[in-house]
Write an enzyme that holds these catalytic residues in place. Structure first.
Site, PDB file in Angstrom:
ATOM      1  N   GLU A  54       7.292  20.576  24.365  1.00  0.00           N
ATOM      2  CA  GLU A  54       8.013  19.394  24.846  1.00  0.00           C
ATOM      3  C   GLU A  54       8.194  19.422  26.362  1.00  0.00           C
ATOM      4  O   GLU A  54       8.086  18.393  27.038  1.00  0.00           O
ATOM      5  CB  GLU A  54       9.400  19.320  24.185  1.00  0.00           C
ATOM      6  CG  GLU A  54       9.394  19.224  22.663  1.00  0.00           C
ATOM      7  CD  GLU A  54       9.532  20.589  21.991  1.00  0.00           C
ATOM      8  OE1 GLU A  54       8.853  21.548  22.430  1.00  0.00           O
ATOM      9  OE2 GLU A  54      10.306  20.699  21.031  1.00  0.00           O
ATOM     10  N   CYS A  73      14.364  22.417  19.954  1.00  0.00           N
ATOM     11  CA  CYS A  73      15.485  23.358  20.123  1.00  0.00           C
ATOM     12  C   CYS A  73      16.472  22.767  21.148  1.00  0.00           C
ATOM     13  O   CYS A  73      16.245  21.682  21.692  1.00  0.00           O
ATOM     14  CB  CYS A  73      14.958  24.704  20.620  1.00  0.00           C
ATOM     15  SG  CYS A  73      14.357  24.680  22.324  1.00  0.00           S
TER      16      CYS A  73
END
Lengths: 150, 150
Positions: free
Chosen positions: A53, A81
């Site tokens: 990401e 996360c």
């Protein structure tokens, strides 16, 4: 359309798989165009921030020429996360499409939801379960491969 | 010793201040040696992930040759946001020393505490309030300068 873009995120995840990295892939779409993509390179780059990401967000902001990715959607094979959910807030991405849940570290609904927190200055629309089976299977295959290797 | 290292983090914050960036600075110490430092470059690099902490973590992991920063302490002038708190977990930093609180975005106690979450595989020891006055004042001065500029 969501499935089409998640297929591309899965292609990124397979690149991670083939380099012995936890297989997570991400793409960022803006106005129907892919403006960023990435796959996990934590071991390769020896960098704890080199998640799929983060790499995709860096690429997308360079593409747009600014740090605000307003109007963008991220497709990611596994639930982000805390660090990556925070980066999604920080970049003002509007929509997040997730393949598989991340029961241990996922911060978009599993352990908590950072993307719907009234304290923060940005909220993100979340869609779960696009190509969930495939996104989950590649993770299982990877950890099986890792166990066999040891 | 905490004040000495926070002084260095403040020096980093002043570099951000002088480039019209929100003045946050960070240094990472391992075995008494500075292994990473950084200051906010979000506007300069057009990168939403270019916070002081992320830059310092990248530098420290390159220095140590791996993504695990075990045994390291981060000194940061302002309480980390969700992204940076997540990066601190991701890098296995053991201790975090904070100057000023971040009431709006801080995720180490102010809006929530990501560093003491039993779901995650790592916890971080936090010390607040080292050179709090100076770390807070530079932020106030910055936003005053920004308002005057407009």
């Amino acid at each position: 359309m969501d499935e089409k873009y998640m297929e591309l995120a899965l292609e990124e995840a397979y690149k991670a798989f083939s380099t012995y990295e936890v297989p997570v892939g991400a793409v960022i779409v803006n106005n129907g165009k892919i403006i960023g993509k990435g796959y996990n390179k934590r071991e390769t780059l020896k960098d704890p921030t080199a998640h799929a990401e983060i790499i995709a967000i860096k690429e997308a902001s360079q593409y747009l020429g600014g740090w605000r990715l307003l109007g963008s959607t991220m497709y990611v094979t596994v639930e982000p996360c805390a660090m990556c959910a925070g980066a999604i807030i920080s970049s003002r991405i509007d929509r997040l499409v997730i393949g598989a849940k991340g029961p241990k570290m996922g911060c978009c609904g599993s352990t908590m939801n950072l993307l719907d927190n009234p304290n923060f200055n940005h909220r993100v629309d979340i869609t779960f379960g696009i190509l969930e089976e495939e996104c989950s299977q590649i993770m299982k295959d990877f950890f099986k491969k890792l166990r066999n290797r040891k």
